[in-house]
Design a protein around this motif. Structure first.
Motif, PDB file in Angstrom:
ATOM      1  N   CYS A 123      71.912  26.391  49.989  1.00  0.00           N
ATOM      2  CA  CYS A 123      71.833  25.109  50.712  1.00  0.00           C
ATOM      3  C   CYS A 123      72.641  24.001  50.051  1.00  0.00           C
ATOM      4  O   CYS A 123      72.656  22.875  50.556  1.00  0.00           O
ATOM      5  CB  CYS A 123      70.381  24.679  50.882  1.00  0.00           C
TER       6      CYS A 123
ATOM      7  N   CYS B 292      68.087  27.019  44.698  1.00  0.00           N
ATOM      8  CA  CYS B 292      67.033  26.024  44.508  1.00  0.00           C
ATOM      9  C   CYS B 292      65.679  26.715  44.685  1.00  0.00           C
ATOM     10  O   CYS B 292      65.587  27.826  45.221  1.00  0.00           O
ATOM     11  CB  CYS B 292      67.198  24.853  45.478  1.00  0.00           C
TER      12      CYS B 292
ATOM     13  N   ARG C 123      62.816  19.362  54.259  1.00  0.00           N
ATOM     14  CA  ARG C 123      64.084  19.561  53.550  1.00  0.00           C
ATOM     15  C   ARG C 123      65.200  18.742  54.209  1.00  0.00           C
ATOM     16  O   ARG C 123      66.049  18.190  53.529  1.00  0.00           O
ATOM     17  CB  ARG C 123      64.426  21.053  53.491  1.00  0.00           C
TER      18      ARG C 123
HETATM   19 ZN   LIG Z   1      68.747  25.911  48.323  1.00  0.00          ZN
END
Ligand SMILES: [Zn+2]
Length: 133
Positions: free
Chosen positions: A19, A53, A117
């Protein structure tokens, strides 16, 4: 794993390779991920490791594939060592868009566009902390 840690972090420039979230933008520590999990006989070698992450890594787990939300076809996940990120994803503001089946499937399995997110990225953009967007 420990001997590859620095190389993985430097190669990824401290960003999640799924991401693209930079480590300084989150308090949760990024993790070194086995792209092909050990459960599926993935090796602990630089060509099978990436930086992820905490969110991407926890949703990815040992998954190596998913179902394309458009076609419902079984589709492999994005492989940071074998695929080119920009050929599968593009940003629409804070929302990540999958432009291939592989991109869409990866976004879906890793829950990259979960509302919290997206909101986190929106706030980071607002304060100029995501210069790549
Ligand atoms: Zn990520």
């Amino acid at each position: 794993m420990a001997e590859h840690r620095d190389q993985v972090w430097q190669r990824a420039q401290e960003r999640c390779e799924y991401c693209q979230l930079p480590q300084p933008c989150t308090v949760l520590p990024h993790e070194v991920d086995h792209i092909r999990s050990q459960k599926h006989h993935g090796l602990t070698t630089p060509s099978n490791l990436c930086l992820a992450c905490a969110h991407c890594n926890s949703y990815k787990g040992s998954n190596v594939a998913g179902f394309d939300p458009e076609s419902d076809e079984l589709t492999p996940l994005f492989h940071p060592r074998q695929h080119v990120w920009g050929e599968h994803f593009e940003w629409n503001g804070p929302v990540l868009v999958g432009i291939t089946p592989l991109g869409r499937t990866t976004i879906d399995v890793l829950r990259i566009n979960f509302p919290e997110r997206v909101e986190h990225r929106r706030l980071l953009i607002e304060v100029g902390q995501l210069p790549h967007l």
